[in-house]
Scaffold this motif. Structure first.
Motif, PDB file in Angstrom:
ATOM      1  N   SER A 195      -6.594   4.886   2.170  1.00 39.41           N
ATOM      2  CA  SER A 195      -6.103   4.700   3.538  1.00 39.41           C
ATOM      3  C   SER A 195      -5.277   5.876   4.046  1.00 39.41           C
ATOM      4  N   CYS A 196      -4.864   6.785   3.161  1.00 40.19           N
ATOM      5  CA  CYS A 196      -4.024   7.914   3.585  1.00 40.19           C
ATOM      6  C   CYS A 196      -4.795   8.957   4.368  1.00 40.19           C
ATOM      7  N   THR A 197      -6.103   8.952   4.244  1.00 37.48           N
ATOM      8  CA  THR A 197      -6.904   9.956   4.952  1.00 37.48           C
ATOM      9  C   THR A 197      -7.827   9.322   5.984  1.00 37.48           C
ATOM     10  N   LEU A 198      -7.697   8.008   6.173  1.00 39.20           N
ATOM     11  CA  LEU A 198      -8.611   7.283   7.058  1.00 39.20           C
ATOM     12  C   LEU A 198      -7.965   7.044   8.421  1.00 39.20           C
ATOM     13  N   PRO A 199      -8.518   7.642   9.490  1.00 39.44           N
ATOM     14  CA  PRO A 199      -7.967   7.379  10.823  1.00 39.44           C
ATOM     15  C   PRO A 199      -8.130   5.901  11.190  1.00 39.44           C
ATOM     16  N   ILE A 200      -7.141   5.358  11.854  1.00 44.54           N
ATOM     17  CA  ILE A 200      -7.182   3.942  12.235  1.00 44.54           C
ATOM     18  C   ILE A 200      -8.404   3.652  13.097  1.00 44.54           C
ATOM     19  N   SER A 201      -8.871   4.643  13.858  1.00 40.53           N
ATOM     20  CA  SER A 201     -10.043   4.425  14.717  1.00 40.53           C
ATOM     21  C   SER A 201     -11.291   4.078  13.901  1.00 40.53           C
ATOM     22  N   ASP A 202     -11.329   4.504  12.643  1.00 40.58           N
ATOM     23  CA  ASP A 202     -12.501   4.247  11.807  1.00 40.58           C
ATOM     24  C   ASP A 202     -12.600   2.804  11.329  1.00 40.58           C
ATOM     25  N   ILE A 203     -11.565   2.001  11.543  1.00 42.42           N
ATOM     26  CA  ILE A 203     -11.625   0.625  11.045  1.00 42.42           C
ATOM     27  C   ILE A 203     -11.911  -0.386  12.149  1.00 42.42           C
ATOM     28  N   ALA A 204     -12.157   0.073  13.349  1.00 42.30           N
ATOM     29  CA  ALA A 204     -12.441  -0.840  14.464  1.00 42.30           C
ATOM     30  C   ALA A 204     -13.606  -1.760  14.101  1.00 42.30           C
ATOM     31  N   GLY A 205     -13.374  -3.062  14.240  1.00 38.63           N
ATOM     32  CA  GLY A 205     -14.406  -4.059  13.984  1.00 38.63           C
ATOM     33  C   GLY A 205     -14.645  -4.363  12.517  1.00 38.63           C
TER      34      GLY A 205
ATOM     35  N   THR B 224       0.866  -1.171   0.000  1.00 37.99           N
ATOM     36  CA  THR B 224       0.000   0.000   0.000  1.00 37.99           C
ATOM     37  C   THR B 224       0.903   1.221   0.000  1.00 37.99           C
ATOM     38  N   LYS B 225       0.800   2.027  -1.026  1.00 34.64           N
ATOM     39  CA  LYS B 225       1.776   3.097  -1.272  1.00 34.64           C
ATOM     40  C   LYS B 225       1.279   4.476  -0.849  1.00 34.64           C
ATOM     41  N   TYR B 226       2.254   5.322  -0.518  1.00 38.96           N
ATOM     42  CA  TYR B 226       1.976   6.736  -0.273  1.00 38.96           C
ATOM     43  C   TYR B 226       2.205   7.500  -1.582  1.00 38.96           C
ATOM     44  N   GLY B 227       1.193   8.228  -2.002  1.00 43.40           N
ATOM     45  CA  GLY B 227       1.343   9.052  -3.196  1.00 43.40           C
ATOM     46  C   GLY B 227       1.128  10.511  -2.830  1.00 43.40           C
ATOM     47  N   CYS B 228      -0.116  10.956  -2.949  1.00 42.10           N
ATOM     48  CA  CYS B 228      -0.424  12.367  -2.677  1.00 42.10           C
ATOM     49  C   CYS B 228      -0.676  12.651  -1.202  1.00 42.10           C
ATOM     50  N   GLY B 229      -1.167  11.664  -0.472  1.00 40.29           N
ATOM     51  CA  GLY B 229      -1.487  11.868   0.941  1.00 40.29           C
ATOM     52  C   GLY B 229      -2.741  12.691   1.179  1.00 40.29           C
ATOM     53  N   MET B 230      -3.507  12.927   0.116  1.00 43.09           N
ATOM     54  CA  MET B 230      -4.703  13.773   0.247  1.00 43.09           C
ATOM     55  C   MET B 230      -5.964  13.115  -0.306  1.00 43.09           C
ATOM     56  N   GLY B 231      -5.897  11.829  -0.616  1.00 44.80           N
ATOM     57  CA  GLY B 231      -7.091  11.145  -1.092  1.00 44.80           C
ATOM     58  C   GLY B 231      -7.379  11.286  -2.568  1.00 44.80           C
ATOM     59  N   PHE B 232      -6.399  11.744  -3.348  1.00 47.50           N
ATOM     60  CA  PHE B 232      -6.649  11.970  -4.778  1.00 47.50           C
ATOM     61  C   PHE B 232      -6.112  10.872  -5.700  1.00 47.50           C
ATOM     62  N   CYS B 233      -4.910  10.391  -5.461  1.00 43.46           N
ATOM     63  CA  CYS B 233      -4.234   9.542  -6.451  1.00 43.46           C
ATOM     64  C   CYS B 233      -4.642   8.069  -6.413  1.00 43.46           C
ATOM     65  N   GLY B 234      -5.004   7.549  -5.269  1.00 48.77           N
ATOM     66  CA  GLY B 234      -5.444   6.160  -5.156  1.00 48.77           C
ATOM     67  C   GLY B 234      -4.347   5.151  -4.894  1.00 48.77           C
TER      68      GLY B 234
END
Ligand code: FES
Length: 96
Positions: free
Chosen positions: A60-70, A37-47
């Protein structure tokens, strides 16, 4: 303050004690060594950081880890089945 976040990663139940504000991308790469899983733009644009979250593609670059609980996360490393590369994995191999 750190929290224990429990989720399923590439089919395996997982938990991590971590600052819940860290992004999923950072956690995957630095805590689990899943560097596919790569870092590109860091802003949710490049994919380039896209993973599956409960079978839906998310950045995943803009998604807080807390949002994936469960929830269930699948990275590119988790796409292969029965020892065979998924077409997306094969495309990365073929195109370097
Ligand atoms: Fe570009 Fe996440 S790094 S969308």
């Amino acid at each position: 303050m750190e929290q224990t976040i429990r989720f399923t990663l590439n089919g395996k139940k997982t938990e991590i004690l971590i600052d819940p504000n860290f992004t999923l991308l950072w956690v995957l790469r630095t805590k689990f060594g899943l560097t596919g899983t790569k870092y590109g733009c860091g802003m949710g644009f490049c994919g380039s950081c896209t993973v599956l979250l409960d079978q839906e593609a998310v950045r995943s670059c803009t998604l807080p880890i807390s949002d994936i609980a469960g929830k269930k996360i699948i990275t590119i490393e988790g796409l292969s089945k029965n020892g065979k590369l998924h077409p997306v994995q094969q495309a990365f191999v073929d195109n370097d």
